[in-house]
Design an enzyme around this catalytic site. Structure first.
Site, short mmCIF file in Angstrom:
data_model
loop_
_atom_site.label_atom_id
_atom_site.label_comp_id
_atom_site.label_asym_id
_atom_site.label_seq_id
_atom_site.Cartn_x
_atom_site.Cartn_y
_atom_site.Cartn_z
N GLY A 10 41.31 47.14 43.86
CA GLY A 10 40.21 46.20 44.09
C GLY A 10 40.83 45.03 44.84
O GLY A 10 41.74 44.37 44.33
N ALA A 11 40.36 44.85 46.08
CA ALA A 11 40.96 43.80 46.93
C ALA A 11 39.91 42.75 47.28
O ALA A 11 39.92 42.18 48.36
CB ALA A 11 41.55 44.43 48.19
N GLY A 12 38.99 42.53 46.34
CA GLY A 12 37.93 41.54 46.57
C GLY A 12 38.46 40.13 46.33
O GLY A 12 39.60 39.81 46.66
N GLY A 15 41.23 40.23 43.66
CA GLY A 15 42.33 41.04 44.20
C GLY A 15 43.10 40.28 45.28
O GLY A 15 44.34 40.27 45.29
N ASP A 34 41.54 49.37 48.09
CA ASP A 34 40.09 49.17 47.97
C ASP A 34 39.39 50.29 48.72
O ASP A 34 39.95 50.88 49.64
CB ASP A 34 39.68 47.81 48.56
CG ASP A 34 38.38 47.27 47.96
OD1 ASP A 34 38.42 46.28 47.20
OD2 ASP A 34 37.30 47.87 48.25
N ARG A 89 21.82 46.36 32.57
CA ARG A 89 23.19 46.38 32.05
C ARG A 89 23.74 47.81 32.05
O ARG A 89 24.89 48.05 32.38
CB ARG A 89 23.19 45.81 30.62
CG ARG A 89 24.59 45.64 30.07
CD ARG A 89 24.56 45.32 28.60
NE ARG A 89 24.07 46.48 27.83
CZ ARG A 89 24.19 46.60 26.52
NH1 ARG A 89 24.76 45.66 25.83
NH2 ARG A 89 23.72 47.65 25.89
N ASN A 96 30.34 50.97 36.97
CA ASN A 96 31.73 50.57 36.75
C ASN A 96 32.52 51.59 35.92
O ASN A 96 33.73 51.71 36.07
CB ASN A 96 31.79 49.16 36.15
CG ASN A 96 31.55 48.10 37.22
OD1 ASN A 96 31.48 48.42 38.41
ND2 ASN A 96 31.44 46.85 36.84
N ASN A 121 34.61 43.79 34.62
CA ASN A 121 33.63 43.61 33.54
C ASN A 121 32.68 44.80 33.43
O ASN A 121 32.48 45.50 34.42
CB ASN A 121 32.80 42.34 33.84
CG ASN A 121 33.45 41.11 33.26
OD1 ASN A 121 34.02 41.14 32.18
ND2 ASN A 121 33.36 40.00 33.99
N HIS A 176 35.15 39.41 25.44
CA HIS A 176 34.94 38.47 26.53
C HIS A 176 33.44 38.31 26.71
O HIS A 176 32.73 39.28 26.84
CB HIS A 176 35.58 39.04 27.80
CG HIS A 176 35.45 38.14 28.97
ND1 HIS A 176 35.91 36.85 28.96
CD2 HIS A 176 34.93 38.34 30.20
CE1 HIS A 176 35.68 36.31 30.15
NE2 HIS A 176 35.09 37.19 30.91
P1 A3D Z 1 34.66 41.49 44.20
O1 A3D Z 1 35.07 40.40 45.13
O2 A3D Z 1 33.31 42.11 44.34
O3 A3D Z 1 35.77 42.65 44.29
C1 A3D Z 1 35.60 43.90 43.72
C2 A3D Z 1 36.18 44.91 44.71
O4 A3D Z 1 36.15 46.20 44.12
C3 A3D Z 1 35.39 45.01 46.03
O5 A3D Z 1 36.24 44.69 47.12
C4 A3D Z 1 34.96 46.46 46.08
O6 A3D Z 1 34.99 47.04 47.39
C5 A3D Z 1 36.00 47.11 45.18
N1 A3D Z 1 35.62 48.43 44.66
C6 A3D Z 1 34.39 48.86 44.28
N2 A3D Z 1 34.47 50.15 43.87
C7 A3D Z 1 35.77 50.51 44.00
C8 A3D Z 1 36.48 51.71 43.74
N3 A3D Z 1 35.86 52.79 43.27
N4 A3D Z 1 37.80 51.71 43.97
C9 A3D Z 1 38.44 50.63 44.46
N5 A3D Z 1 37.82 49.47 44.73
C10 A3D Z 1 36.49 49.42 44.49
O7 A3D Z 1 34.76 41.01 42.69
P2 A3D Z 1 35.81 39.97 42.04
O8 A3D Z 1 37.15 40.25 42.60
O9 A3D Z 1 35.24 38.60 42.11
O10 A3D Z 1 35.72 40.44 40.51
C11 A3D Z 1 36.22 41.70 40.13
C12 A3D Z 1 35.80 42.06 38.70
O11 A3D Z 1 36.37 41.12 37.80
C13 A3D Z 1 34.30 42.01 38.43
O12 A3D Z 1 33.95 43.12 37.62
C14 A3D Z 1 34.09 40.72 37.67
O13 A3D Z 1 32.96 40.76 36.83
C15 A3D Z 1 35.38 40.71 36.86
N6 A3D Z 1 35.77 39.40 36.30
C16 A3D Z 1 36.29 39.42 35.05
C17 A3D Z 1 36.72 38.25 34.48
C18 A3D Z 1 37.30 38.28 33.10
O14 A3D Z 1 37.71 37.26 32.59
C19 A3D Z 1 37.38 39.54 32.38
C20 A3D Z 1 36.62 37.03 35.17
C21 A3D Z 1 36.08 37.05 36.45
C22 A3D Z 1 35.66 38.25 37.02
#
Ligand code: A3D
Length: 320
Positions: A10-12, A15, A34, A89, A96, A121, A176
């Site tokens: 995940g390189a969002g 990432g 990603d 949900r 996910n 999440n 969480h």
């Molecule tokens: P985002 O910037 O959307 O990055 C997620 C990345 O996952 C995107 O680049 C997608 O292309 C990629 N992706 C989707 N499907 C796949 C796959 N099958 N294989 C590989 N990559 C894939 O999100 P983010 O970086 O802001 O957040 C990522 C996650 O962290 C989310 O689920 C948030 O809800 C979670 N999060 C958790 C916390 C906790 O404290 C637990 C805090 C903040 C965010």
């Protein structure tokens, strides 16, 4: 000695921030994986070009091929989608869960010796699923939430007391989300527990209750302000702290979503508890005696995680 290898699945937003931090700290070479075309390679190239300025020699590679994570020492998983308007949900869980299936299988095939930190999440359910699909030992798969939640609590407490964040420790238990359990009795300023500080007139119970409530809703507050997406700086830095504790065998005592096998009367569930993180992964779950209120709140949190997991177990994920 070979460099360590950090794979970011995940390189969002998180990432990319993880990659930046890992490179700046020269934790090792970084692979950004990603499914989005081009994006991980673009981020890797951009970050590589920060190297000459910052003076780091970590190599960064963006990829859509799991073979590139081969031999990773640490995998940090943020892959997934966020809940969008109109999505239930269960819809989110199903998507996910499918993502965790493909990520878990990718790790199992290419990086079975890695220490895996899940951030996706809903955290407590996704870390459980990732462990199931990867088949890795339970002590090598953890969820990051507690370090972030306690950092939020520490920030608010430091602000309230007008002291350095460095001198505030905070204790957060449970899943969480809104049911997490910040525990003021185990949270301190310079070693002085919060209830003592209230007695000393430094704050009031009402103010601490409001801080506890704000901590519980900390993620939502940021989502509301950003308008698009969720927090990423503090979540990334929290996961990096966990990765460092593993890579350097620091044996830090940190809250993490860990697999419980009877501790806190919870069996076969991932829930946030204090653990020792070292070269053996989760080396020990620290079981503390909880007061009646914290115990009751912890149970509510555990029940919420259980309920989520039951929904997950009824779903049939495909590969995503
Ligand atoms: P985002 O910037 O959307 O990055 C997620 C990345 O996952 C995107 O680049 C997608 O292309 C990629 N992706 C989707 N499907 C796949 C796959 N099958 N294989 C590989 N990559 C894939 O999100 P983010 O970086 O802001 O957040 C990522 C996650 O962290 C989310 O689920 C948030 O809800 C979670 N999060 C958790 C916390 C906790 O404290 C637990 C805090 C903040 C965010």
């Amino acid at each position: 000695m070979a460099r360590k290898k950090i794979a970011l699945i995940g390189a969002g937003m998180i990432g990319g921030t993880l990659a930046h931090l890992a490179a700046m700290k020269e934790m090792g070479d970084v692979v950004l994986f990603d499914i989005a075309e081009g994006m991980p390679a673009g981020k890797a190239l951009d970050l590589s070009q920060a190297g000459p300025v910052e003076g780091f020699d970590s190599t960064l590679k963006g990829t859509g091929d799991y073979a590139d994570i081969a031999g990773a020492d640490v995998c940090i998983v943020t892959a997934g989608v966020a809940r969008k308007p109109g999505m239930s949900r269960d819809d989110l869980l199903n998507i996910n869960l499918s993502v965790m299936k493909s990520v878990g299988e990718g790790i199992k095939t290419h990086a079975p010796d890695a220490f895996v930190i899940c951030i996706t999440n809903p955290l407590d359910a996704m870390v459980w699923a990732l462990r199931e699909f990867s088949g890795l030992p339970h002590n090598k798969v953890v969820g990051m939430a507690g370090v972030l939640d306690s950092a939020r609590f520490r920030h608010f407490l430091a602000d309230e007391f007008g002291v350095s964040v460095e001198d505030v420790t905070a204790f957060v238990l449970g899943g969480h989300g809104d049911t997490m359990v910040p525990v003021p009795a185990y949270s301190t300023v310079g070693g002085i527990p919060i209830p003592d500080l209230i007695k000393m007139g430094w704050s009031t119970q009402e103010k601490i209750d409001a801080i506890v409530d704000r901590t519980r809703k900390g993620g939502g507050e940021i989502v509301g302000l950003l308008g698009n997406g969720s927090a990423y700086y503090a979540p990334a830095t929290s996961a990096i702290m966990m990765a460092e504790s593993y890579l350097k065998d620091k044996k830090r005592v940190l809250p993490a979503a860990a697999h419980l096998t009877g501790q806190y009367d919870v069996d076969d569930l991932y829930v946030g508890v204090p653990v020792i993180l070292g070269a053996g992964g989760v080396e020990r779950v620290i079981e503390i005696e909880l007061g009646d209120e914290a115990k009751a709140n912890f149970q509510v949190s555990v029940d919420a995680v259980k309920e989520l997991l039951e929904v997950c177990k009824g779903l049939e994920p495909s590969l995503a």
